[in-house]
Motif scaffolding. Structure first.
Motif, PDB file in Angstrom:
ATOM      1  N   VAL A 275       0.846  -1.199   0.000  1.00 17.49           N
ATOM      2  CA  VAL A 275       0.000   0.000   0.000  1.00 17.49           C
ATOM      3  C   VAL A 275       0.880   1.248   0.000  1.00 17.49           C
ATOM      4  N   PRO A 276       1.311   1.729  -1.171  1.00 22.07           N
ATOM      5  CA  PRO A 276       2.115   2.955  -1.214  1.00 22.07           C
ATOM      6  C   PRO A 276       1.262   4.160  -0.852  1.00 22.07           C
ATOM      7  N   THR A 277       1.892   5.220  -0.353  1.00 24.35           N
ATOM      8  CA  THR A 277       1.134   6.397   0.052  1.00 24.35           C
ATOM      9  C   THR A 277       0.780   7.282  -1.129  1.00 24.35           C
ATOM     10  N   HIS A 278       1.427   7.073  -2.275  1.00 21.74           N
ATOM     11  CA  HIS A 278       1.097   7.870  -3.449  1.00 21.74           C
ATOM     12  C   HIS A 278       0.832   6.939  -4.616  1.00 21.74           C
ATOM     13  N   CYS A 279       0.031   7.369  -5.549  1.00 22.49           N
ATOM     14  CA  CYS A 279      -0.362   6.537  -6.688  1.00 22.49           C
ATOM     15  C   CYS A 279       0.676   6.600  -7.787  1.00 22.49           C
ATOM     16  N   PHE A 280       1.013   5.439  -8.356  1.00 21.90           N
ATOM     17  CA  PHE A 280       1.922   5.384  -9.488  1.00 21.90           C
ATOM     18  C   PHE A 280       1.148   5.240 -10.792  1.00 21.90           C
ATOM     19  N   SER A 281      -0.155   5.072 -10.724  1.00 23.77           N
ATOM     20  CA  SER A 281      -0.960   4.919 -11.932  1.00 23.77           C
ATOM     21  C   SER A 281      -2.165   5.837 -11.853  1.00 23.77           C
ATOM     22  N   ILE A 282      -2.424   6.577 -12.926  1.00 25.69           N
ATOM     23  CA  ILE A 282      -3.552   7.498 -12.914  1.00 25.69           C
ATOM     24  C   ILE A 282      -4.876   6.759 -12.912  1.00 25.69           C
ATOM     25  N   GLU A 283      -4.855   5.460 -13.204  1.00 19.78           N
ATOM     26  CA  GLU A 283      -6.089   4.690 -13.216  1.00 19.78           C
ATOM     27  C   GLU A 283      -6.527   4.278 -11.810  1.00 19.78           C
ATOM     28  N   LYS A 284      -5.711   4.552 -10.785  1.00 17.56           N
ATOM     29  CA  LYS A 284      -6.020   4.110  -9.422  1.00 17.56           C
ATOM     30  C   LYS A 284      -6.510   5.244  -8.541  1.00 17.56           C
ATOM     31  N   GLU A 285      -7.198   6.196  -9.125  1.00 15.16           N
ATOM     32  CA  GLU A 285      -7.692   7.330  -8.356  1.00 15.16           C
ATOM     33  C   GLU A 285      -9.071   7.010  -7.780  1.00 15.16           C
ATOM     34  N   THR A 286      -9.137   5.930  -7.006  1.00 10.26           N
ATOM     35  CA  THR A 286     -10.418   5.463  -6.479  1.00 10.26           C
ATOM     36  C   THR A 286     -11.005   6.424  -5.454  1.00 10.26           C
ATOM     37  N   ASP A 287     -10.152   7.231  -4.816  1.00  5.67           N
ATOM     38  CA  ASP A 287     -10.651   8.159  -3.804  1.00  5.67           C
ATOM     39  C   ASP A 287     -11.050   9.496  -4.406  1.00  5.67           C
ATOM     40  N   GLY A 288     -10.999   9.597  -5.723  1.00  6.58           N
ATOM     41  CA  GLY A 288     -11.378  10.840  -6.382  1.00  6.58           C
ATOM     42  C   GLY A 288     -10.278  11.884  -6.416  1.00  6.58           C
ATOM     43  N   ARG A 289      -9.126  11.562  -5.866  1.00  6.82           N
ATOM     44  CA  ARG A 289      -8.009  12.501  -5.847  1.00  6.82           C
ATOM     45  C   ARG A 289      -7.043  12.181  -6.983  1.00  6.82           C
ATOM     46  N   PRO A 290      -6.379  13.190  -7.535  1.00  2.41           N
ATOM     47  CA  PRO A 290      -5.413  12.945  -8.615  1.00  2.41           C
ATOM     48  C   PRO A 290      -4.155  12.265  -8.084  1.00  2.41           C
ATOM     49  N   TRP A 291      -3.362  11.684  -8.985  1.00  2.00           N
ATOM     50  CA  TRP A 291      -2.165  10.960  -8.571  1.00  2.00           C
ATOM     51  C   TRP A 291      -1.155  11.858  -7.843  1.00  2.00           C
ATOM     52  N   PHE A 292      -1.211  13.164  -8.103  1.00  2.00           N
ATOM     53  CA  PHE A 292      -0.239  14.076  -7.500  1.00  2.00           C
ATOM     54  C   PHE A 292      -0.748  14.720  -6.207  1.00  2.00           C
ATOM     55  N   HIS A 293      -1.838  14.201  -5.628  1.00  2.00           N
ATOM     56  CA  HIS A 293      -2.448  14.822  -4.446  1.00  2.00           C
ATOM     57  C   HIS A 293      -1.469  14.910  -3.266  1.00  2.00           C
ATOM     58  N   ASP A 294      -0.760  13.806  -2.980  1.00  2.00           N
ATOM     59  CA  ASP A 294       0.149  13.801  -1.831  1.00  2.00           C
ATOM     60  C   ASP A 294       1.273  14.810  -2.007  1.00  2.00           C
ATOM     61  N   VAL A 295       1.807  14.909  -3.221  1.00  2.00           N
ATOM     62  CA  VAL A 295       2.873  15.869  -3.494  1.00  2.00           C
ATOM     63  C   VAL A 295       2.337  17.291  -3.378  1.00  2.00           C
ATOM     64  N   LEU A 296       1.144  17.512  -3.915  1.00  2.00           N
ATOM     65  CA  LEU A 296       0.519  18.834  -3.849  1.00  2.00           C
ATOM     66  C   LEU A 296       0.287  19.275  -2.409  1.00  2.00           C
ATOM     67  N   GLU A 297      -0.216  18.356  -1.588  1.00  2.00           N
ATOM     68  CA  GLU A 297      -0.477  18.678  -0.183  1.00  2.00           C
ATOM     69  C   GLU A 297       0.815  19.004   0.565  1.00  2.00           C
TER      70      GLU A 297
END
Length: 226
Positions: A96-118
């Motif tokens: 369970v990585p804390t950030h997404c490596f695939s744009i297809e895994k945005e199950t929570d509605g957040r973009p893949w770059f959400h953790d970096v943005l925050e």
């Protein structure tokens, strides 16, 4: 070199994988060797093959051979002799990585770059992030720049590329490949064109390759040319 190393170790059964379709299919005899410079290499491999009781050659697409490329790059970064003691390379896979490596895994509605943005915007980490996760986010964040609410990836030439989510990425893929200015190019050509247009997402290259591979019109054109 790989075949000779296997022969020196008295290996009799071998499976060979390569990401060059030209080399693999020519060695298997599926394609004819027309380049005179390659004939000698093919003949050498044919002689080496005789040393094995069983050997197969398999084509592995480049996008599925990233680990071998990474190891080859790592090996080229330092010199070692027979007396050098090299410690084993240990690799870990996190479920369970804390950030997404695939744009297809945005199950929570957040973009893949959400953790970096925050992290860049508010210096915040995900709630369940451990110290290793936090280090990874900080390392990734060093390559991004926030301008207002828009996150940009800093390219190798210092050009800023706007980060896009899955919805935007799919639209860009379609427009670049088959839109008004689309040329139905291959995946690598598409990726370079998208970067020239100023867009970026983590899995851009592999997504471009998969998109081009599934294009019906591209398959029709290939059949016609054949």
């Amino acid at each position: 070199m790989g075949l000779r190393a296997a022969i020196e170790r008295n290996v009799k059964a071998l499976e060979v994988y390569g990401d060059s379709a030209l080399v693999i299919y020519q060695i298997r005899g599926d394609w004819e060797v027309r380049d005179s410079k390659l004939v000698k290499y093919r003949d050498l491999v044919v002689e080496l093959i005789k040393e094995f009781e069983e050997i197969t050659f398999n084509y592995l697409p480049r996008e599925e051979n990233q680990l071998a490329d990474a190891l080859a790059t790592l090996a080229s970064m330092f010199k070692a002799n027979r007396e050098t003691k090299i410690m084993p390379l240990q690799m870990s896979i996190y479920e369970v990585p804390t950030h997404c490596f695939s744009i297809e895994k945005e199950t929570d509605g957040r973009p893949w770059f959400h953790d970096v943005l925050e992290y860049i915007k508010n210096q915040k980490y995900p709630e369940q992030a451990n110290e290793n996760n936090k280090r990874t986010i900080r390392r990734m964040a060093a390559g991004f720049i926030l301008d207002g609410d828009i996150l940009y990836k800093r390219g190798k030439d210092q050009v800023l590329l706007r980060c896009v989510d899955a919805i935007e990425a799919r639209k860009i893929l379609k427009d670049v490949h088959e839109g008004i200015c689309g040329t139905h190019g291959n995946g690598f050509t598409m990726a370079r064109k998208i970067m020239r247009l100023g867009y970026y997402w983590l899995t851009m290259e592999s997504d471009c390759i998969n998109f081009a591979r599934k294009c019906y019109k591209c398959h029709i054109m290939v059949i016609k040319f054949m």
